[in-house]
Design a protein around this motif. Sequence first.
Motif, mmCIF file in Angstrom:
data_model
loop_
_atom_site.group_PDB
_atom_site.id
_atom_site.type_symbol
_atom_site.label_atom_id
_atom_site.label_comp_id
_atom_site.label_asym_id
_atom_site.label_seq_id
_atom_site.Cartn_x
_atom_site.Cartn_y
_atom_site.Cartn_z
ATOM 1 N N LEU A 247 0.441 -1.140 0.118
ATOM 2 C CA LEU A 247 0.240 0.103 -0.342
ATOM 3 C C LEU A 247 0.875 1.288 0.163
ATOM 4 O O LEU A 247 0.470 2.302 -0.752
ATOM 5 N N LYS A 248 1.875 0.997 0.805
ATOM 6 C CA LYS A 248 3.064 2.475 0.743
ATOM 7 C C LYS A 248 3.381 2.573 -0.277
ATOM 8 O O LYS A 248 3.579 3.833 -0.841
ATOM 9 N N LEU A 249 3.824 1.268 -1.514
ATOM 10 C CA LEU A 249 4.275 1.502 -2.095
ATOM 11 C C LEU A 249 3.575 2.327 -4.109
ATOM 12 O O LEU A 249 3.643 3.305 -4.749
ATOM 13 N N ARG A 250 2.648 2.090 -3.454
ATOM 14 C CA ARG A 250 1.323 1.860 -3.853
ATOM 15 C C ARG A 250 1.039 3.177 -4.159
ATOM 16 O O ARG A 250 0.574 3.917 -5.413
ATOM 17 N N ALA A 251 0.727 3.879 -3.328
ATOM 18 C CA ALA A 251 0.631 5.130 -2.599
ATOM 19 C C ALA A 251 1.646 6.329 -2.932
ATOM 20 O O ALA A 251 1.297 7.285 -3.631
ATOM 21 N N ILE A 252 2.816 6.071 -2.992
ATOM 22 C CA ILE A 252 4.611 6.946 -4.128
ATOM 23 C C ILE A 252 4.255 6.873 -5.295
ATOM 24 O O ILE A 252 4.000 8.480 -5.982
ATOM 25 N N LEU A 253 3.545 5.668 -5.911
ATOM 26 C CA LEU A 253 3.613 5.449 -7.349
ATOM 27 C C LEU A 253 2.103 6.353 -7.572
ATOM 28 O O LEU A 253 2.121 7.276 -8.669
ATOM 29 N N ASN A 254 1.199 6.732 -6.777
ATOM 30 C CA ASN A 254 -0.265 7.012 -7.592
ATOM 31 C C ASN A 254 0.377 8.942 -7.278
ATOM 32 O O ASN A 254 0.001 9.477 -8.074
ATOM 33 N N TYR A 255 0.998 9.001 -6.218
ATOM 34 C CA TYR A 255 1.766 10.810 -6.143
ATOM 35 C C TYR A 255 2.425 11.427 -7.394
ATOM 36 O O TYR A 255 2.623 11.733 -7.535
ATOM 37 N N LYS A 256 3.066 10.195 -7.256
ATOM 38 C CA LYS A 256 4.418 9.869 -8.396
ATOM 39 C C LYS A 256 3.436 10.772 -9.988
ATOM 40 O O LYS A 256 3.869 10.868 -10.620
#
Length: 617
Positions: A247-256
Amino acid sequence: MTIIKNQTKSLYKAGRVDTFANLTKYLFDKILITCQKIYSIYNKNMGKILLVSQEDSIICNFKNLFGKKPYKFKNCTDEISIYDYIQIDPPDIFILDENLKFSDIKSTIKKIKSSLDNAQILLLTSGENVNDEISKLVSGFILDKFSENLIVSTVNTHLKTKENLDKLSEKNKDLADSLYRLNVLYNTSSQFAGTLDTKKLIDYMIEGLDKSLSFDLTCTIFFGLKKEPILIINSLYDISEELMSALKLRAILNYKSLFENKNAPFQIDEKTLKIIKIIKNPNNKFTFSIFQYDNMFAPIDLGDNFFGCIEIFKQNSFTTDDATYFQTIVQQVSLPLKSAGLYQEIIEKNIELEKLERVKSEFISIVSHELRTPLTPIRNALSILSSGRCGTLGENAVKFIDMAKRNVENLTSIINDILDINKIEAGKMDFNYRIMNIHSVIENVKNNFDCVAKEHDITFVTKEQENLPDIYADSHRLDQVLTNLVSNAIKFTPTGKKITITSELKNADDIKTNSYFENEIKDLKGNYIIVSVVDEGIGIKKENLLKAFDKFTQIENSLSRKVGGTGLGLPIAKQLIKAHKGSIWCDSEENKGSSFHFALPVITESIEGKTIQKELL
């Protein structure tokens, strides 16, 4: 099935289902959903009829009438079977034979109506001796004398009634749901308006989304006032460490992904992203199947102001209305977040200004003290020299010593002004109020400036109203105010002109001024002594009138530059008059002179035999 097969291949290739167990579960779920849809479509237009009778002839007749499409006909003979059908496949029409050998047919009808909304219950009867209470409970009657066409028509009519009632109930349900969501939006907006705490604003946003959408999990990246990236996880169930990392990685990718073609406002990675986890039901755990849930994603921004982003997951599919509510709440929080940021900036700036103000005050106090300390021996030395105690001085020596003395006095006056304004702003100015008459102040200032006015060839007169009432004031501070006004008048009045000090008693309603100073006199009430200093000097432009009372301000013209000064005299005068519950203002016209006025309240109340001014106590 072909569609399911193709979707499964795509998911397997994409890594969405990575084990046989997950693949089996996914296929089972898809098949179940597909079967439910097919069953729903098949049964949508079929009228479901349940005949409850223990007579074989009646069962046979009704089976012949309704045993084919578009009807779905069932029959039973006992009360338990009725409730089984209600649980498994709820009928649209119940046809109850009045000759049923139930213990209480009335109770059965009530239970059916309580179990099913809009249920249509028809009583099959001969029409003789029908119980009144049962008549009120049923939806209609089928008489055993009815022809087959009339029976079919009666059933069809009630099927149509059932359909219309179901549509109305659905609309009412949608309306109730919309009203509930609107109420959530209103309450959430009210909460947004009631705080400037950024953490609370994000909490209110997530709470509003939960109430209106009933999500399973949200991931919110938020940048607080200190611009520290925070990932806020709000979850229905607990989350494993492996799922949390995903979830953490997904949130960072969504932000970027929001800033693919431009620089992101903040740089974040797995190490810098702080996590706040909020779990509603820690007894259960989510698995990686959460990524198969329906989801929505949106940035939290307002124009060029970016505050974060949010992704929301739900097992059931989101509707178009859900998307609208989601976007509305996320957009609503952006404006108060901007206001909260601006408010915090104001607080920080005020703290900086307070620090600078303290440093400035300390600096002024130290410098003024260090300047004033050597001035005293300089003044004394000049006085001794000019007295002749050190020998006879030549004419030029006397002239230069007098010049030095005047400059020492000017410098002392400047230092005193700086110290006074500093004391006033710090609230440390001392006042010695007593009952007095304004005449003594005017006479003292007149005597002090007579010689100065003669040196500048200026006529200096006073026009005082007789028998003016007493005031409660500090005579030294009023002397300081009037001295500043007269000193300015002399500086800016050419030779051969006149300066006049006047005093008179006026009621607040009779005090008039120009539009620039209306706010200065609007709160005056009762009787006031008005003291005015009127000159025939260079005057002030209308647009510069208010600037005259600003600190360190000198209205620009050749004469003001020539005479110099700190620009503190009028601001000090304004603060001193304000301390006396009075007002000060001016009227002027360029090249035609100026008039400065201040109003002081007269004594208005007597307590224990002493006449005093109530406002100054």
